[in-house]
Scaffold this motif. Sequence first.
Motif, short mmCIF file in Angstrom:
data_model
loop_
_atom_site.label_atom_id
_atom_site.label_comp_id
_atom_site.label_asym_id
_atom_site.label_seq_id
_atom_site.Cartn_x
_atom_site.Cartn_y
_atom_site.Cartn_z
N ILE A 145 -60.20 49.86 20.79
CA ILE A 145 -59.21 49.48 19.75
C ILE A 145 -58.93 50.80 18.89
N ALA A 155 -52.24 47.46 18.30
CA ALA A 155 -52.87 46.49 18.96
C ALA A 155 -52.46 45.09 18.81
N TYR A 161 -58.76 41.85 14.82
CA TYR A 161 -59.38 42.46 16.00
C TYR A 161 -60.69 41.79 16.20
#
Length: 220
Positions: free
Chosen positions: A64, A118, A146
Motif C-alpha cells: 500500500i 487504497a 489499512y
Amino acid sequence: MGQRTWTAVDAYFDGLLVDEDEALTAATAASGAAGLPAHQVAPNQGKLLHLLARIRGARTILEIGTLGGYSTIWLARALPEGGRLVTLEADERCADTAAANIARAGLEDRVEIRRGRAVDLLPGLTGMDPFDLVFIDADKPSNPEYLKWALKLTRPGSVIIGDNVVRDGAVVDPATDDPRVQGVRRFTELIGEHPRLTATALQTVGAKGYDGFVMALVTD
Ligand SMILES: C[S@@+](CC[C@H](N)C(=O)[O-])C[C@H]1O[C@@H](n2cnc3c(N)ncnc32)[C@H](O)[C@@H]1O
Ligand SMILES: [Mg+2]
C-alpha cells in the motif's frame, strides 16, 4: 554522532551487503527526475523487506503506497516463479513512474499497479488469494484502516509490516496533533491488542534519518 555517521555506516554496510543494482539506482534517479519526493525506503531497508519476504516464502505480496516502485522492486524480486505482487497508488505521476521503473527491472509480469485511493481499492482484493506479506507505506492517518484490511486479506503465517512508525521520535507524544503520528500510534495500539497478531517494532537510523518499522505475524 548523528546523521553524518548514520549515513556513513549505511554506506559501509551497503557496500558489503546490499546489492543495489542498476535497475534500483535507475528507479531512484527516474523518481527524482519525475519530481517525486525521496520517500522511498533506504537500500538496506529495501533489502530487509526482500529478505523478510524470502524468509516467509511469500508467493503473494500486497503493498500500500508505491511511490516510484523502489520498495516494490525489492519485494517483487523476492517472489518465486508464478508469484504476484499488487501495489496500490493514488497519485498518477507516481504510478506512471513506478510502471516504467518496474518494467525496466523486468518485473511487470509479476507486479500489478492498481491506481486509486487504497481505501477504495482494498475491497476489490477480497476475491484474491490471501497475501503472505503486506507492506503498509502510504498515508499514515489511514494506517488503522489499512490494518483492518490487511487482517481481512491475509491468513495465519502472513506478515504485516508498517513503515515510518517512529517519525523522528514523535510517536511517543500522546498529545500530538499530527494526524500521521496519531495514525501510527493507533495502528500500533491496534496491533498490540489484537488477539491474532504478535508483533514488534524497531527504531532505525541511517541515510533516511530516524524512523522505524512495525512487524507483525498473523497467528491462528
Ligand atoms: C512513502 S511513499 C511510498 C514509498 C514506497 N513504498 C517505497 O518505499 O519505495 C507513500 C506513497 O503513498 C501514496 N499514497 C498516499 N495516500 C494514498 C492513498 N490514500 N491511497 C494510495 N496511495 C496513497 C503516495 O502518493 C506515495 O506515493
Ligand atoms: Mg516509508
